[in-house]
Design an enzyme around this catalytic site. Sequence first.
Site, PDB file in Angstrom:
ATOM      1  N   THR B  52       1.261  -0.922  -0.099  1.00 50.74           N
ATOM      2  CA  THR B  52       0.205   0.231  -0.358  1.00 50.74           C
ATOM      3  C   THR B  52       0.922   1.611  -0.180  1.00 50.74           C
ATOM      4  O   THR B  52       1.794   1.140   1.270  1.00 50.74           O
ATOM      5  CB  THR B  52      -0.502   0.361   1.372  1.00 50.74           C
ATOM      6  OG1 THR B  52      -0.087   0.236   2.584  1.00 50.74           O
ATOM      7  CG2 THR B  52      -2.139  -1.341   1.425  1.00 50.74           C
ATOM      8  N   GLU B  53       0.543   2.257  -1.327  1.00 50.55           N
ATOM      9  CA  GLU B  53       1.780   3.244  -0.992  1.00 50.55           C
ATOM     10  C   GLU B  53       1.417   4.668   0.198  1.00 50.55           C
ATOM     11  O   GLU B  53       3.003   5.187   0.525  1.00 50.55           O
ATOM     12  CB  GLU B  53       1.020   4.139  -2.165  1.00 50.55           C
ATOM     13  CG  GLU B  53      -0.493   5.394  -1.904  1.00 50.55           C
ATOM     14  CD  GLU B  53      -1.017   6.010  -3.275  1.00 50.55           C
ATOM     15  OE1 GLU B  53      -0.725   5.556  -3.772  1.00 50.55           O
ATOM     16  OE2 GLU B  53      -1.325   7.681  -2.718  1.00 50.55           O
ATOM     17  N   ASN B  54       1.052   3.902   1.549  1.00 52.83           N
ATOM     18  CA  ASN B  54       0.803   4.674   2.691  1.00 52.83           C
ATOM     19  C   ASN B  54       1.849   3.439   3.887  1.00 52.83           C
ATOM     20  O   ASN B  54       1.835   4.274   4.363  1.00 52.83           O
ATOM     21  CB  ASN B  54      -0.189   4.598   3.137  1.00 52.83           C
ATOM     22  CG  ASN B  54      -0.835   3.632   3.999  1.00 52.83           C
ATOM     23  OD1 ASN B  54      -1.103   2.456   2.809  1.00 52.83           O
ATOM     24  ND2 ASN B  54      -1.766   3.670   4.746  1.00 52.83           N
ATOM     25  N   SER B  92       8.815   3.966   0.304  1.00 47.00           N
ATOM     26  CA  SER B  92       7.280   3.859  -0.138  1.00 47.00           C
ATOM     27  C   SER B  92       7.610   4.611  -1.270  1.00 47.00           C
ATOM     28  O   SER B  92       7.012   3.257  -2.712  1.00 47.00           O
ATOM     29  CB  SER B  92       6.162   4.052   0.842  1.00 47.00           C
ATOM     30  OG  SER B  92       5.105   3.403  -0.174  1.00 47.00           O
TER      31      SER B  92
END
Lengths: 263, 222
Positions: B52-54, B92
């Site tokens: 997940t990008e977070n 990330s």
Amino acid sequence: MTDTLDIIQGCLETLSIFKQIIRSVADKMTKPFIKPIITPEEAAGKVKEGTTVMLGGFNYGGVPYTIIDALHDQGTKNIRVISVDASHCNPKVPEPVGVARLIVNKQVSSMVISHMGLNAVAQEMFSKGEIDIELNPMGTLVERIRTGGAGLGGFLTPTGVNTAYEKNRQTIEIDGKKFILERPLRADIAFIRAYKADEAGNLIYYGTGRNFNPIMATAADIVIAEVDEIVPIGEIDPNNVVTPGIFIDALVIKGGNAYAART
Amino acid sequence: MLPELKEKEARERIAKKIAADLEDGALVNLGIGIPQLIPNFMPEGVNIYLQTENGTIFAGPAVDPNDLRVIDAGGAPISVLPGGAFVSSDVSFGILRGGHIDVTVLGALQVDAEGCLANWTIPNVRTPGMGGAMDIVAGAKKVYIATRHFEKNGGSKLLEKCTLPLTGCGVVDVIVTEYCLIRNINGKMVLEEIVDGVDLLELQSKTEMQMEISPNLKIMKC
């Protein structure tokens, strides 16, 4: 026999003196590094009209909710915000969350952010020209902050090349590939959120609450961390420290905000 | 007439088709919307790993729906699987931009014949912002677009040239709609699969994007 005992006795005394020396050196060394624990109101009080403030967090996670609440109650206008998003204020979450409280309260004059899809009010204010919003790709935004904190003059990224984002930005070709030149970003104050701090301000994070926080900690003149808990020096293993205390000026313990309780 | 589908049926068909197209063991980043349905439709024996990008590496299903300490980019509670990790946003996006992700699946407002994608603003109407999408398309090894074929007013979302501000250009590898699968082969958009009962000539005439028809055109299983 007596000689042997004397030698042991002597050794123990030496050891004891040695320990005292270490303790006194440690005391002298650690004292300046003990970070003050301040109230959320004291933290918010450092923000004046026109102050540029970085706010940590990504969606619900890693947001300094308690300090933002105090900033909201303080009512300071014309704050320039740098954050990843505009948080929530939409038909599904009508009560504004986090930085959305400041936006809806008309305290924010400008923002550098990446996403405002969950804040209908911010989008409306933006379309009416009521708030100055600069949108950056998220990876570009975090890298601008990182270079701001790392003493660099900028960086080259392929992100946004051959799109409208490229307009008004300098491009540079390296080995036949086009890059956008991005400039560093810093702030007067960063309010970040971590999970645990020790008294020296060393920080560890929890889950997806880490996000922009360790980066923002490096890129502001004053950095204040809101944390769940403050533990004595020695309780956080130096191997596990994500943000060293040298970046931190003060600590705030999280308060009763419902989202602070869930993150 | 093209067969009409209910919103849910169309979205699930697209997710299911992409799930069937992904390779076992792929490290995948999923955008908001239709892409988030994909994990529900993974075929037996095929595993993908989600970033997940977070900041989650190896994201899994939520354990406690009230715990917001581990969430996806859309704010929904998730978990981290054994062997996974949490990273900060610089790492990330280094993962995403640096080509360390095998596949990303994103939604689209428009996608065009040159593999350009528009999905972050409709000027003067809605500007959610680009978020991580521009970085992701700049770096992912393979970009899937999961989108309805037409606008609500009937206009084609698959265009000859996007009219909205772009997210990236020359980046789209595969487009899956409720009617077909189109693959970018050496810069040409090739219709490879079409749903049974969809008239090829009608789909072509209603799709603004010029598509080449694969000599091995297949029925899209869904």
